[in-house]
Design an enzyme around this catalytic site. Structure first.
Site, PDB file in Angstrom:
ATOM      1  N   SER A 138       0.807  -1.263   0.134  1.00 53.26           N
ATOM      2  CA  SER A 138      -0.017   0.108   0.147  1.00 53.26           C
ATOM      3  C   SER A 138       0.763   1.307  -0.006  1.00 53.26           C
ATOM      4  O   SER A 138       2.062   1.131   0.387  1.00 53.26           O
ATOM      5  CB  SER A 138      -0.903  -0.126   1.190  1.00 53.26           C
ATOM      6  N   TYR A 151      -1.209  -1.039  10.318  1.00 54.67           N
ATOM      7  CA  TYR A 151      -1.470  -1.262   8.966  1.00 54.67           C
ATOM      8  C   TYR A 151      -0.194  -0.864   8.343  1.00 54.67           C
ATOM      9  O   TYR A 151       0.569  -1.705   7.719  1.00 54.67           O
ATOM     10  CB  TYR A 151      -2.657  -0.375   8.254  1.00 54.67           C
ATOM     11  N   ALA A 153       2.968  -0.058   9.683  1.00 49.58           N
ATOM     12  CA  ALA A 153       3.769  -0.775  10.111  1.00 49.58           C
ATOM     13  C   ALA A 153       4.037  -2.098   9.566  1.00 49.58           C
ATOM     14  O   ALA A 153       5.264  -2.673   9.133  1.00 49.58           O
ATOM     15  CB  ALA A 153       3.926  -1.010  11.656  1.00 49.58           C
ATOM     16  N   LYS A 155       2.875  -2.978   6.512  1.00 44.55           N
ATOM     17  CA  LYS A 155       3.246  -2.876   5.272  1.00 44.55           C
ATOM     18  C   LYS A 155       4.602  -2.430   4.852  1.00 44.55           C
ATOM     19  O   LYS A 155       5.234  -2.918   4.072  1.00 44.55           O
ATOM     20  CB  LYS A 155       2.226  -1.938   4.500  1.00 44.55           C
TER      21      LYS A 155
END
Length: 268
Positions: A138, A151, A153, A155
């Site tokens: 992302s 989220y 962290a 990714k």
């Protein structure tokens, strides 16, 4: 992609389901992995009726045994693996002070450890075929997004993991692609976890204005064919954001907070 054996995790919805559709158009041999076996069975009936070789496997990517079974079943049916697309993932929306630590553990378990688990068991076969290892991250894997600590962290961790594997196996011919969609229309915001770990239930953003999952899947598959090392999708929320993070990070921090604060029921 014709006749190439491709594993897609998180294949039952969103970008994963769209990836299956794009690969089917290109006549790949598809292994679809997800927790929802009912949805995978429906997909199997649809795609096999169109002549696509399709293997559904029920998998919880947080379980290493499930991931090993996924690879074993793929080898039993097709004999080799050409591409692994680590797509399974969940999101969150909550301020850290309000968030139960189990939520962050869950994000890391699915997004990061899910990628590690599947990659570990698939890697020997990908090295044999000089295949492609793909991670769908992302823009949050390049830039921190407020209220998405777990989220972002997870990714960032996936990007670091895959970038390192690219170097480790540089002399073995392994292709590694890290694909970073911008905001994409899918169910990930509906299933995003809140501070107590329950699902958000509805999206706080206008999905109609986002890139479609089908367009995202098309870009990823083309990236695999062209053996790209990274893809950042969309201009403003993607390429421009990453550019500013490198050259004007303090401005980006303010812009990012302002933008995310405009969401309905924003926690800021």
């Amino acid at each position: 992609m014709k006749n190439r054996v491709v594993i897609v995790t998180g294949a039952s919805s969103g970008i994963g389901e769209a990836l299956v559709g794009e690969l089917a158009k290109r006549k790949a041999k598809i292994v679809a992995a997800a927790r929802s076996i009912d949805k995978l069975t429906e997909m199997e009936k649809f795609y096999t009726s169109k002549g696509v070789e399709f293997l559904p496997v029920q998998v919880d990517v947080t379980n290493p045994g499930d991931c090993e079974n996924l690879i074993n079943k793929t080898i039993e049916k097709f004999g080799h693996i050409d591409v692994l697309i680590n797509n399974a993932g969940i999101s969150m929306r909550a301020m850290l002070l309000d968030t139960d630590l189990s939520v962050l553990h869950r994000l890391m378990d699915v997004n990061f450890w899910g990628t590690v688990n599947c990659t570990k068991y698939a890697l020997p076969y990908l090295l044999d075929t000089k295949g492609s290892l793909v991670g769908v991250i992302s823009i949050a894997g390049h830039v921190g997004l407020p209220a998405r600590t777990g989220y972002a962290a997870s990714k960032f961790a996936v990007r670091g993991f895959l970038d390192t594997l690219r170097i480790e196996y540089l002399r073995r011919g392994l292709h590694v692609l890290v694909a970073a969609p911008g905001f994409t229309a899918s169910n990930i915001r509906k299933t995003a976890l809140t501070a107590d770990g329950s699902q958000q239930g509805e999206t706080p953003r206008n999905e109609e204005k986002m890139m479609s999952a089908e367009r995202c899947a098309e870009i990823i598959v083309k990236g695999i064919i062209k053996k790209k090392r990274s893809i950042i999708m969309t201009f403003i929320e993607g390429k421009l954001t990453v550019f500013l993070s490198k050259w004007w990070p303090s401005l980006l921090d303010r812009l990012c907070l302002s933008h995310m604060s405009k969401e309905p029921n924003s926690p800021f």
